[in-house]
Design an enzyme around this catalytic site. Sequence first.
Site, mmCIF file in Angstrom:
data_model
loop_
_atom_site.group_PDB
_atom_site.id
_atom_site.type_symbol
_atom_site.label_atom_id
_atom_site.label_comp_id
_atom_site.label_asym_id
_atom_site.label_seq_id
_atom_site.Cartn_x
_atom_site.Cartn_y
_atom_site.Cartn_z
ATOM 1 N N GLU B 51 0.734 -1.281 -0.014
ATOM 2 C CA GLU B 51 0.057 0.130 0.158
ATOM 3 C C GLU B 51 0.845 1.338 -0.015
ATOM 4 O O GLU B 51 0.433 2.366 -0.521
ATOM 5 C CB GLU B 51 -1.036 -0.030 1.326
ATOM 6 N N PHE B 113 -10.927 -7.507 14.232
ATOM 7 C CA PHE B 113 -9.722 -8.116 13.325
ATOM 8 C C PHE B 113 -9.275 -6.944 12.282
ATOM 9 O O PHE B 113 -10.348 -6.763 11.534
ATOM 10 C CB PHE B 113 -10.030 -9.370 12.600
ATOM 11 N N GLN B 114 -8.169 -6.740 12.187
ATOM 12 C CA GLN B 114 -7.616 -5.728 11.260
ATOM 13 C C GLN B 114 -8.492 -4.526 11.449
ATOM 14 O O GLN B 114 -8.651 -3.535 10.290
ATOM 15 C CB GLN B 114 -7.740 -6.206 9.850
ATOM 16 N N LYS B 163 -17.032 -1.589 6.464
ATOM 17 C CA LYS B 163 -17.679 -2.480 5.508
ATOM 18 C C LYS B 163 -18.983 -2.317 5.411
ATOM 19 O O LYS B 163 -19.405 -2.564 4.096
ATOM 20 C CB LYS B 163 -16.962 -3.955 6.057
ATOM 21 N N MET B 471 24.222 9.206 1.438
ATOM 22 C CA MET B 471 24.076 10.542 1.796
ATOM 23 C C MET B 471 24.460 10.268 3.489
ATOM 24 O O MET B 471 25.000 11.016 4.225
ATOM 25 C CB MET B 471 22.898 11.146 1.565
#
Lengths: 203, 563
Positions: B51, B113-114, B163, B471
Amino acid sequence: MNPSVNGSRKHHAQHTVVAIVEDKPGVLMRVASLFRRRGFNIESLTVGHSEAPGLSRMTIVVDGASAPVEQVEKQLYKLIDVVKVTDLSQEEMVARELVLLKVRCNNVNRHELLEIANVFRADVVDMATNSLILQVVGDEDKIDGLVKMCEPYGIRELSRTGRIAMVRGAKTTTVHEPEPEKIAKFHATQGRRVEGELPFSSD
Amino acid sequence: MARLTGAQMVLESLQREGVDTIFGYPGGVVLPLYDTLPQYPNIRHVLVRHEQGAAHMADGYARASGKMGVCLGTSGPGATNLVTGICTSWMDSTPVFALTGNVTRSLLGKDGFQEADITGITHSITKHNYLVMRPEEIPLSIREAAHICQTGRPGPVLVDIPKDVFQEEAEFDWPEQINLRGYKPTTEGHAGMIRRAAELINQATRPIIIAGHGVIWGDAHNELVELAEKADIPVITTFLGIGAFPESHDLSYGWLGMHGMFYANMAADHADLVIAIGMRFDDRAMGRFKDFNPGVKIVHIDIDPAEIGKNFPTAVPIVGNAKNVLPRLSDLTTEAEHQDWRGWIDQVREEHPSLHIRESRRMLPQYVVRTLYEETNGDATIVTGVGQHQMWAGQHYFYKRPRQLVTSGGLGTMGFELPAAIGAQIALPDAETWAICGDGGFQMTLQEMAVLVDENLPVKIAVFNNGYLGMIRQWQQLFYDKNLVSTAMTQPDFCKLADAYGIRAIRVETKAEVAPAIREAREHKGPILIDFQIDQEENVWPMVPAGAALSETIEAPAEELAR
């Protein structure tokens, strides 16, 4: 006793900012999160409904040493849910807070304590054999004075609301901007559960 | 009004907002949305591999095209993986619209969950975000979010939808208007302030314009050229402002900052008037604040009032869009010539050229960038990661148009380059797009090579491979007594990696191979990776050490130049 109206020693380092905010879930967190993120110290923050439906009035006392008040105002304005910000520090204002004070006492010194309460125009809102609760409204100086006088008796509990404030005279911090009906209806329920509850109880 | 499911409403609303591409990754709670996608064939879904890649692609898409970029993730880890990308967009003020699913309403706040409180997590890195609790709210929430995202000072927004809200049906009521009492960006610029700014410009003997990202997002590059030419004002840009003013222009003096051109830093430090346009006086650009050019007057034009006076006191603040303000400012300025002042900067430039590439048998990274510039006729869109390669790409490619350089400035996000280049290539399918990658950052998001193959995108990947986090190594050499800790990296064979993904690859080990490899890459129709095994020890110069003032800019030490 007439507690000083003009503030004193510590108050000049504080800014009183009034923010009119949308009454929406999460708005308190947005403001708190902004202050934390930018390192502005909050001395007190109070929030409640305002005269306009859908808008809340927040009174925030900021430690002036932690941030220029101009930055506080500008950063607050960046929050979409903040509609109007007014810095009252430069204004003649009435600033008050309410305090509940539970003080230890007994049959011997109760009278003395009531005398003190009387001088500060504090109300006795509860009394028991070994304690009483005083309720007082005033500015910080008055409240500090009462607290100091009560200390020798033993303060069992102290609860302060934080400052609310208003400009003296006809000037207001009100917002005169009603929303179109449909949008107002939408905003009134936005982000809430079907039953109108907030999604999280902490909001 | 039609009855639609929440998922249909989301796609219908995005379509009405002009969205044609979503960079996303499916998951449990966004399944209703994915189930609905085929009903909206005008919306292209690009399946990413992480993502973070989705958020950077949306950002690259936005930066290259000027349009809003959209990314999508599922609840929990899907949403938190977007965070780095959202913050990248937040720091650089780019319009990224993040859409996330969340757990069913009854589970919200119950650690389902999640479940992740993504609206809470992103409060401080979005302009605004929405947790949508009822399907009826979807159209206006998306409309408001898209408006906030793209107007004023652009910035990311997030819309989080549980959802069961995707699944529930309601009347689709598209709002014809929006009304946000708390959001009214000032775009016009105060006439009195513009007049005062013009007076200062007309009086100045050593004026300089510092043009930032806001000139690009305000679409004000032509207006900038007009002002600079009329009043004969030298122009330098910030790093993100590169492209806001053509670098081939006589009045262009490069860009300032930690690795800016020596003469640009000196010009900023010796000016008597700074006209700052759409920039925010970042510490990387300005050096130590308290020792920046004492006595300078600052005219600050910015659309965000909170930026004015934040880091520097301003003589004349102008809150507005550069596109509106600059022509009005030009009208009030008198035609001028600043020969002495420009002569002074020209002389500094002659004595301290900064962009001179020394003769060397080694494959210097500066040489690689310059060769790329020459081979592409300076026309390519360059997308970079963060670190040495980013600075060389900024220094040694010369940019002629806005949006030609896509780079993560404020947040400095390694791994931005490949996904952002994918987004840029999708936004501008015909533009030659080069992702200039560091060998460190490339490994943070290289899985997105799979997207190049899926979508058959001709992105050219140039890995600047020196086997170091260059760097950081440079800082350890200069400021930590050459104590190199955890900066040398054993790298995988990038060519084999590309090959594993089905991408052609070329390894370049000598200077002589540089130009032919670039030519081969340009002729190749699909994606290609070049592993440039650049000189390992090269450092970026000039440099303003962290905490130093612009006047303390250091140039390459003699022993490094002798290498």
